[in-house]
Design a protein around this motif. Structure first.
Motif, PDB file in Angstrom:
ATOM      1  N   THR A   8      29.836  44.164  69.052  1.00 14.22           N
ATOM      2  CA  THR A   8      29.787  45.238  70.042  1.00 14.22           C
ATOM      3  C   THR A   8      30.649  44.855  71.238  1.00 14.22           C
ATOM      4  O   THR A   8      30.743  43.671  71.577  1.00 14.22           O
ATOM      5  CB  THR A   8      28.311  45.424  70.503  1.00 14.22           C
ATOM      6  OG1 THR A   8      27.508  45.720  69.363  1.00 14.22           O
ATOM      7  CG2 THR A   8      28.150  46.538  71.519  1.00 14.22           C
ATOM      8  N   ARG A   9      31.247  45.859  71.886  1.00 14.37           N
ATOM      9  CA  ARG A   9      31.937  45.599  73.157  1.00 14.37           C
ATOM     10  C   ARG A   9      30.884  45.693  74.264  1.00 14.37           C
ATOM     11  O   ARG A   9      30.317  46.759  74.493  1.00 14.37           O
ATOM     12  CB  ARG A   9      33.047  46.628  73.407  1.00 14.37           C
ATOM     13  CG  ARG A   9      34.250  46.460  72.488  1.00 14.37           C
ATOM     14  CD  ARG A   9      35.465  47.201  73.036  1.00 14.37           C
ATOM     15  NE  ARG A   9      35.157  48.561  73.446  1.00 14.37           N
ATOM     16  CZ  ARG A   9      35.090  49.615  72.626  1.00 14.37           C
ATOM     17  NH1 ARG A   9      35.316  49.475  71.341  1.00 14.37           N
ATOM     18  NH2 ARG A   9      34.809  50.811  73.105  1.00 14.37           N
ATOM     19  N   ARG A  27      28.997  36.494  74.200  1.00 20.97           N
ATOM     20  CA  ARG A  27      30.253  35.945  73.656  1.00 20.97           C
ATOM     21  C   ARG A  27      29.941  34.930  72.550  1.00 20.97           C
ATOM     22  O   ARG A  27      30.564  34.916  71.489  1.00 20.97           O
ATOM     23  CB  ARG A  27      31.057  35.287  74.785  1.00 20.97           C
ATOM     24  CG  ARG A  27      32.376  34.737  74.344  1.00 20.97           C
ATOM     25  CD  ARG A  27      33.371  35.826  73.968  1.00 20.97           C
ATOM     26  NE  ARG A  27      34.471  35.279  73.211  1.00 20.97           N
ATOM     27  CZ  ARG A  27      34.956  35.797  72.076  1.00 20.97           C
ATOM     28  NH1 ARG A  27      34.444  36.905  71.575  1.00 20.97           N
ATOM     29  NH2 ARG A  27      35.946  35.236  71.451  1.00 20.97           N
ATOM     30  N   HIS A  31      30.314  38.756  70.243  1.00 28.91           N
ATOM     31  CA  HIS A  31      30.642  40.069  70.806  1.00 28.91           C
ATOM     32  C   HIS A  31      31.861  39.956  71.727  1.00 28.91           C
ATOM     33  O   HIS A  31      32.190  38.872  72.222  1.00 28.91           O
ATOM     34  CB  HIS A  31      29.431  40.635  71.558  1.00 28.91           C
ATOM     35  CG  HIS A  31      28.220  40.759  70.680  1.00 28.91           C
ATOM     36  ND1 HIS A  31      28.100  41.735  69.713  1.00 28.91           N
ATOM     37  CD2 HIS A  31      27.100  39.994  70.573  1.00 28.91           C
ATOM     38  CE1 HIS A  31      26.954  41.586  69.060  1.00 28.91           C
ATOM     39  NE2 HIS A  31      26.329  40.523  69.566  1.00 28.91           N
ATOM     40  N   GLU A  32      32.474  41.118  71.959  1.00 25.84           N
ATOM     41  CA  GLU A  32      33.623  41.169  72.876  1.00 25.84           C
ATOM     42  C   GLU A  32      33.042  41.499  74.254  1.00 25.84           C
ATOM     43  O   GLU A  32      32.353  42.520  74.393  1.00 25.84           O
ATOM     44  CB  GLU A  32      34.544  42.293  72.403  1.00 25.84           C
ATOM     45  CG  GLU A  32      35.930  42.245  72.943  1.00 25.84           C
ATOM     46  CD  GLU A  32      36.729  43.430  72.416  1.00 25.84           C
ATOM     47  OE1 GLU A  32      37.292  44.138  73.243  1.00 25.84           O
ATOM     48  OE2 GLU A  32      36.751  43.646  71.184  1.00 25.84           O
ATOM     49  N   THR A  34      33.190  41.896  78.547  1.00 24.02           N
ATOM     50  CA  THR A  34      33.885  42.023  79.830  1.00 24.02           C
ATOM     51  C   THR A  34      32.842  41.880  80.937  1.00 24.02           C
ATOM     52  O   THR A  34      31.798  42.539  80.900  1.00 24.02           O
ATOM     53  CB  THR A  34      34.569  43.401  79.971  1.00 24.02           C
ATOM     54  OG1 THR A  34      35.459  43.580  78.875  1.00 24.02           O
ATOM     55  CG2 THR A  34      35.345  43.501  81.280  1.00 24.02           C
ATOM     56  N   CYS A  68      33.287  49.568  77.542  1.00 23.35           N
ATOM     57  CA  CYS A  68      32.303  48.890  76.682  1.00 23.35           C
ATOM     58  C   CYS A  68      31.255  49.850  76.137  1.00 23.35           C
ATOM     59  O   CYS A  68      30.985  50.895  76.712  1.00 23.35           O
ATOM     60  CB  CYS A  68      31.659  47.745  77.449  1.00 23.35           C
ATOM     61  SG  CYS A  68      32.873  46.462  77.836  1.00 23.35           S
TER      62      CYS A  68
END
Ligand SMILES: NC(=O)c1ccc[n+]([C@@H]2O[C@H](COP(=O)([O-])OP(=O)(O)OC[C@H]3O[C@@H](n4cnc5c(N)ncnc54)[C@H](OP(=O)(O)O)[C@@H]3O)[C@@H](O)[C@H]2O)c1
Length: 222
Positions: A8-9, A27, A31-32, A34, A68
């Motif tokens: 998932t972002r 992370r 997951h990606e 920000t 996201c």
């Protein structure tokens, strides 16, 4: 075997210890991520991103929220509504939003009081501010060092969650399981934030009495 949260972002709004711990946790689970800040260029954040936060992207609150799929609110409780405005309410619509915050008032010294109490809570305010988002209160009753792979000599504490959307709570339960939590109790709708935020005050008071911050709460069933 617990369900794993699909890749998932994730946007984590908040760069304090809580935001960093959760961003690194996501992370670490593939997951990606920000992490969002008023000032994504600030030096202490850049230093963290080049060390423990390697692989995590940074941006403004608006960039983290817009880009996201799952969002985490991990800012100072008193700044939550400002951060939501800065991030852009439309970017939260339809998304699962984890609220890890507590509305702490230190104006009278230690221990803090709740700045919102009685028939309201920060979790409910966040849900009212974001009616199209699926707010799930989680992580707020335990110190950040135990958010991921919680390990205690006396066994694992209980994680309590609350929120209005059953699917969103299943998603958060899956990610908590990914993070190593085995005892997770859903206490009901987002109004349960009243109790969960009050538990934080009890947690802080106990820390003051013990002069130690390595405790958690477990539900025992007889
Ligand atoms: N400490 C714990 O172990 C723990 C455990 C569970 C829950 N919590 C709760 O988690 C939340 C985060 O706690 P924390 O200890 O990581 O740090 P914090 O100092 O409460 O919050 C830091 C974050 O809040 C933002 N912020 C502060 N003032 C702001 C303002 N006026 N306008 C916009 N943003 C503002 C900061 O933005 P910038 O990035 O721009 O500086 C930063 O991202 C709190 O609600 C806390 O009660 C804490």
């Amino acid at each position: 075997m617990a369900n794993r949260l699909a890749e998932t972002r994730v946007g984590v709004l908040g760069t304090g210890v809580v935001g960093r711990r959760l961003a690194a946790g996501f992370r670490g689970r593939g997951h990606e991520v920000t992490i969002g800040s008023r000032d994504p260029e600030k030096s202490e954040l850049r230093e963290w991103l080049s060390a423990e936060g390697a692989g995590i992207q940074s941006g403004t609150f608006a960039e983290a929220a817009a880009g996201c799929e799952l969002l985490v609110l991990a800012v100072l409780g008193g700044a939550a509504e400002q951060v939501i405005t800065d991030a852009g309410r439309e970017s939260f619509a339809g998304k699962v939003v984890i609220d890890a915050m507590n509305p702490l008032d230190f104006s009278g010294g230690f221990p803090p009081k709740l700045s919102i109490s009685g028939e309201d809570s920060l979790g409910e305010r966040v849900q009212r501010a974001l009616p199209d988002a699926k707010i799930v209160k989680a992580f707020n009753i335990i110190g950040n060092s135990y958010f991921v792979d919680p390990s205690f000599s006396d066994g694992q504490p209980t994680m309590l969650i609350a929120g209005n959307d059953a699917d969103a709570k299943r998603t958060v339960t899956d990610l908590l399981a990914d993070f190593g939590w085995s005892d997770i109790i859903d206490i009901g709708g987002i109004e349960g934030s009243r109790e969960l935020e009050a538990i934080c005050i009890a947690w802080v008071k106990i820390g003051g009495v013990r002069d130690a911050w390595d405790h958690g709460f477990r539900l025992l069933v007889g």
